[in-house]
Design a protein around this motif. Structure first.
Motif, PDB file in Angstrom:
ATOM      1  N   HIS A  83       0.835  -1.210   0.000  1.00 44.97           N
ATOM      2  CA  HIS A  83       0.000   0.000   0.000  1.00 44.97           C
ATOM      3  C   HIS A  83       0.864   1.252   0.000  1.00 44.97           C
ATOM      4  N   GLU A  84       1.894   1.273   0.861  1.00 43.79           N
ATOM      5  CA  GLU A  84       2.743   2.460   0.978  1.00 43.79           C
ATOM      6  C   GLU A  84       3.503   2.761  -0.314  1.00 43.79           C
ATOM      7  N   LEU A  85       3.911   1.705  -1.024  1.00 44.83           N
ATOM      8  CA  LEU A  85       4.717   1.877  -2.237  1.00 44.83           C
ATOM      9  C   LEU A  85       3.875   2.031  -3.502  1.00 44.83           C
ATOM     10  N   GLY A  86       2.555   1.979  -3.359  1.00 45.79           N
ATOM     11  CA  GLY A  86       1.693   2.121  -4.530  1.00 45.79           C
ATOM     12  C   GLY A  86       1.786   0.925  -5.469  1.00 45.79           C
ATOM     13  N   MET A  87       1.874  -0.267  -4.893  1.00 47.08           N
ATOM     14  CA  MET A  87       1.985  -1.486  -5.681  1.00 47.08           C
ATOM     15  C   MET A  87       0.818  -2.412  -5.391  1.00 47.08           C
ATOM     16  N   MET A  88       0.763  -3.517  -6.108  1.00 44.69           N
ATOM     17  CA  MET A  88      -0.223  -4.551  -5.801  1.00 44.69           C
ATOM     18  C   MET A  88       0.427  -5.925  -5.989  1.00 44.69           C
ATOM     19  N   ALA A  89      -0.054  -6.893  -5.207  1.00 49.09           N
ATOM     20  CA  ALA A  89       0.465  -8.259  -5.267  1.00 49.09           C
ATOM     21  C   ALA A  89      -0.611  -9.180  -5.816  1.00 49.09           C
ATOM     22  N   LEU A  90      -0.188 -10.094  -6.685  1.00 46.14           N
ATOM     23  CA  LEU A  90      -1.141 -10.993  -7.319  1.00 46.14           C
ATOM     24  C   LEU A  90      -0.671 -12.438  -7.190  1.00 46.14           C
ATOM     25  N   LEU A  91      -1.636 -13.348  -7.091  1.00 43.26           N
ATOM     26  CA  LEU A  91      -1.376 -14.780  -7.154  1.00 43.26           C
ATOM     27  C   LEU A  91      -2.060 -15.309  -8.411  1.00 43.26           C
ATOM     28  N   ASP A  93      -2.597 -18.718 -11.143  1.00 46.76           N
ATOM     29  CA  ASP A  93      -2.458 -20.169 -11.223  1.00 46.76           C
ATOM     30  C   ASP A  93      -1.568 -20.566 -12.394  1.00 46.76           C
ATOM     31  N   SER A  94      -1.321 -21.860 -12.540  1.00 47.10           N
ATOM     32  CA  SER A  94      -0.376 -22.350 -13.550  1.00 47.10           C
ATOM     33  C   SER A  94      -0.877 -22.162 -14.976  1.00 47.10           C
ATOM     34  N   GLU A  95      -2.160 -21.836 -15.134  1.00 44.78           N
ATOM     35  CA  GLU A  95      -2.706 -21.580 -16.468  1.00 44.78           C
ATOM     36  C   GLU A  95      -2.682 -20.096 -16.819  1.00 44.78           C
ATOM     37  N   GLY A  96      -2.267 -19.267 -15.869  1.00 48.40           N
ATOM     38  CA  GLY A  96      -2.166 -17.839 -16.142  1.00 48.40           C
ATOM     39  C   GLY A  96      -3.363 -17.017 -15.708  1.00 48.40           C
ATOM     40  N   TYR A  97      -4.286 -17.593 -14.942  1.00 50.48           N
ATOM     41  CA  TYR A  97      -5.461 -16.858 -14.472  1.00 50.48           C
ATOM     42  C   TYR A  97      -5.155 -16.175 -13.126  1.00 50.48           C
ATOM     43  N   VAL A  98      -5.505 -14.900 -13.015  1.00 50.23           N
ATOM     44  CA  VAL A  98      -5.300 -14.156 -11.763  1.00 50.23           C
ATOM     45  C   VAL A  98      -6.339 -14.621 -10.756  1.00 50.23           C
ATOM     46  N   LEU A  99      -5.874 -15.146  -9.618  1.00 50.08           N
ATOM     47  CA  LEU A  99      -6.779 -15.679  -8.595  1.00 50.08           C
ATOM     48  C   LEU A  99      -6.960 -14.735  -7.419  1.00 50.08           C
ATOM     49  N   SER A 100      -5.949 -13.919  -7.173  1.00 47.85           N
ATOM     50  CA  SER A 100      -5.993 -13.037  -6.006  1.00 47.85           C
ATOM     51  C   SER A 100      -5.256 -11.752  -6.328  1.00 47.85           C
ATOM     52  N   LEU A 101      -5.800 -10.606  -5.859  1.00 52.64           N
ATOM     53  CA  LEU A 101      -5.194  -9.300  -6.134  1.00 52.64           C
ATOM     54  C   LEU A 101      -5.315  -8.439  -4.893  1.00 52.64           C
ATOM     55  N   THR A 102      -4.173  -7.959  -4.397  1.00 58.31           N
ATOM     56  CA  THR A 102      -4.136  -7.164  -3.170  1.00 58.31           C
ATOM     57  C   THR A 102      -3.422  -5.844  -3.431  1.00 58.31           C
ATOM     58  N   GLY A 103      -4.052  -4.726  -3.033  1.00 57.66           N
ATOM     59  CA  GLY A 103      -3.446  -3.409  -3.217  1.00 57.66           C
ATOM     60  C   GLY A 103      -4.415  -2.317  -2.795  1.00 57.66           C
ATOM     61  N   SER A 104      -3.972  -1.074  -2.910  1.00 56.00           N
ATOM     62  CA  SER A 104      -4.839   0.048  -2.539  1.00 56.00           C
ATOM     63  C   SER A 104      -5.959   0.198  -3.554  1.00 56.00           C
ATOM     64  N   ARG A 105      -6.999   0.927  -3.182  1.00 52.47           N
ATOM     65  CA  ARG A 105      -8.142   1.130  -4.082  1.00 52.47           C
ATOM     66  C   ARG A 105      -7.705   1.787  -5.380  1.00 52.47           C
ATOM     67  N   LYS A 106      -6.803   2.770  -5.267  1.00 51.62           N
ATOM     68  CA  LYS A 106      -6.384   3.500  -6.465  1.00 51.62           C
ATOM     69  C   LYS A 106      -5.652   2.590  -7.448  1.00 51.62           C
TER      70      LYS A 106
END
Length: 616
Positions: A83-91, A93-106
């Motif tokens: 949040h402080e660095l203005g980034m987001m983290a994603l998980l 799967d092995s097929e390339g589908y985004v399963l999880s996304l964490t970050g600030s609203r902006k």
């Protein structure tokens, strides 16, 4: 790997002209751009296109629940810094589908403008070069920034992605941290790699705990049933009953499929569940196959086990081959394997390697007939830096170097041109290799196994194959019988292939009679192709006429050229003309495919495909 500086002009020139200055771009990014161009990814794509429905997304999350559960605590610990660095983290799967996304609203809102959201597929094929897709493609940690991305959708982003592996080395998914270009940090990739390693460590701990729990739960079961084994969900044997422990102590840690190849038959398999009704493993009953040479005698030692990466069957013809393999495998002799195309010569070569003292070393296979003389030389011997135009700057090692400490298998050895035979003989005699364009001799230690469907002795008589090379290779000849010489193995081969590929044989019983009666000119390869075609044939269409017409070319017609062809009324006029040209070429060259392909000015691989297409 931090990227090199990529200017927008570099991207534009490649997109419009296909021209790329290697000094302007990281090597992995260059390779990815070329892959994207080859599959026609749209460089002007503005957002992700393939997004899962809510139900599909839940299904993918459930499939990857083990990965998500292990990774989520680490994502939570990263949350504040992200949040402080203005980034987001994603998980992912092995097929390339985004399963999880964490970050600030902006940051999440900005990402949603290009559909970088949960459920989107973010692979190279979908959106071009990007950290996630390229990490999945290369199986390496990847950093992609700005105009290094192939599609403009991601030109304003910097992304670091690292694959996450399970303890067996398979990719479970990808951890990615993304941010706008102006927020990128030089240590971003290192942080992501560190967290990825922590997740993998967590996975190892969890799997170890699950396996121990499974063994504890099953202890009473395996003690009272001496032929039972307990397997993990991936098929790894964790524990076994008393009878199997006495005879096969090395089974622990193997895959259940490997145990079967050691002469054991899987009689039954029952899933084991936890309190949440999830499968945590399997209980499998294994019994010895008394007809298998791999599990004979009550006092069989582990060292006498014989590994064969396929199905041996029961025929006397192939059992003789198995005995020959067992006889020659422990020795360091060169082996010359002869047999028709499709008989499984490479499997025999692998069996020799896997039952030899070199089994822990590499097994390197080279199809000498699939490469031109120029490519074959650099493929076998490698080349020095700058050896020729288009060569890699750092050069590359050849197959003989790759096989150091192991076995090199030279398939279709009869196709090696005379100019190469001298160099090959020198390597076999001196066990030293010199890179193309180099001068230094490099010592190599390998065992050579070669194979051909041709009569190498006849090639020597004709003068197209060196006699001294022939005697260097023809130390221990081993013949692999054609399928028509081992027809009693057909039921076992069908069962093996169906089990391996999850196929349930539901065709009528008289189909087996047809298969046993057929002469199989394409041998085991043709048999497996027929099984695949039977597998996709609708049940309503399964009748003898359909089998004769579409699957087994039992009825042949003699053409003016003397080659049998399958009746093919659906061929276009153009195809019929091309078929006749090919048959005429085969007639002129007495069936020599290489010469016939040259006569027709068709690449050899394409010529083979045409032969298959026209049923020749």
């Amino acid at each position: 790997m931090l990227a090199s500086n990529c200017y927008l002009s570099t991207w534009k020139r490649f997109v419009h002209e296909g021209v790329l200055d290697p000094s302007r771009l990281n090597k992995r990014i260059q390779e990815s751009w070329h892959r994207c161009k080859d599959v026609k990814v749209d460089p002007y794509l503005t957002k992700g296109r393939h997004i899962l429905s809510q139900q599909e997304l839940l299904h993918h999350k459930k499939k990857s629940s083990f990965f998500l559960e292990a990774a989520q605590p680490h994502i939570t610990r990263m949350k504040e810094a992200i949040h402080e660095l203005g980034m987001m983290a994603l998980l992912i799967d092995s097929e390339g589908y985004v399963l999880s996304l964490t970050g600030s609203r902006k940051i999440i809102a900005d990402a949603s403008k290009i559909n970088f959201i949960e459920g989107v597929k973010w692979t190279e094929e979908e959106v071009g070069t990007n950290a996630i897709g390229t990490a999945l493609q290369t199986k390496e940690a990847v950093f992609v920034s700005g105009t290094e991305h192939y599609s403009i959708a991601s030109h304003q982003w910097s992304c670091s992605a690292v694959p996450v592996h399970d303890p067996e080395g398979r990719i479970l998914g990808v951890l990615d941290v993304s941010c706008p270009v102006d927020s990128a940090h030089p240590y971003m990739l290192g942080v992501v790699a560190s967290v990825s390693q922590a997740i993998e460590q967590e996975l190892r701990i969890q799997i170890c705990q699950m396996e121990m729990e499974l063994i504890q739960q099953s202890m009473d079961m395996i003690e009272t049933h001496p032929n039972l084994v307990i397997c993990s969900p991936s098929g790894k044997i964790l524990a076994m009953g008393q009878a199997l422990r006495r005879r096969c102590t090395d089974l622990a840690g193997m895959k259940i499929t490997e145990a079967i190849q050691f002469g054991l038959i899987k009689e039954t398999q029952v899933p084991l569940y936890n309190d949440q009704k999830s499968i945590i493993g399997y209980c499998v009953r294994l019994v010895p196959n008394q007809q298998s040479p791999r599990f004979q005698g009550r006092n069989t030692a582990v060292s006498s086990f014989f590994a064969f990466p396929g199905e041996t069957g029961r025929s006397a013809a192939f059992q003789q081959t198995i005995e020959e393999i067992q006889r020659v495998a422990p020795r360091s002799l060169s082996v010359y394997i002869s047999g028709e195309t499709g008989t499984g010569k490479e499997l025999v070569a692998r069996a020799i390697h896997e039952n030899s003292p070199r089994k822990k070393g590499p097994f390197v296979a080279v199809n000498c007939g699939a490469l031109s003389a120029e490519l074959l030389e650099s493929e076998l011997f490698g080349y020095a830096p700058g050896a020729f135009t288009g060569a890699k700057k750092q050069g590359t090692e050849g197959k003989f170097q790759q096989a150091d400490g192991g076995t090199i298998f030279l398939d279709e050895i009869g196709e090696i041109p005379p100019s190469m035979q001298v160099a090959l003989l020198r390597v076999l005699q001196e066990k030293k290799v010199t890179l193309v364009g180099g001068t230094k001799e490099i010592p190599v230690d390998f065992r050579v196994i070669c194979a051909t469907h041709q009569d190498l002795g006849q090639l020597v008589q004709k003068g197209s194959f060196r006699k001294d090379l022939f005697y260097r290779l023809h130390v221990y000849p081993l013949a692999v019988p054609a399928l028509r010489e081992r027809k009693e193995d057909i039921p076992d081969l069908i069962r093996y292939y169906c089990e391996k590929n999850g196929i349930v044989p539901n065709w009528p019983e008289h189909f087996m009679e047809k298969m046993m009666a057929y002469h199989w000119p394409g041998n085991i390869r043709e048999l497996f192709n027929v099984i695949e075609r039977l597998h996709i044939l609708p049940a309503a269409e399964m009748d003898t006429d359909q089998l004769n017409r579409l699957l087994l070319p039992l009825e042949h017609q003699e053409t003016d050229y003397g080659f049998p062809v399958k009746e093919e009324p659906s061929l276009s006029f153009r195809d019929k003309v091309q078929r006749d040209v090919i048959m005429n070429a085969l007639k002129k060259t007495k069936g020599n495919v290489t010469l016939a392909a040259k006569l027709c000015e068709i690449p050899r691989s394409t010529f083979y495909k045409k032969i298959q297409k026209f049923g020749l």
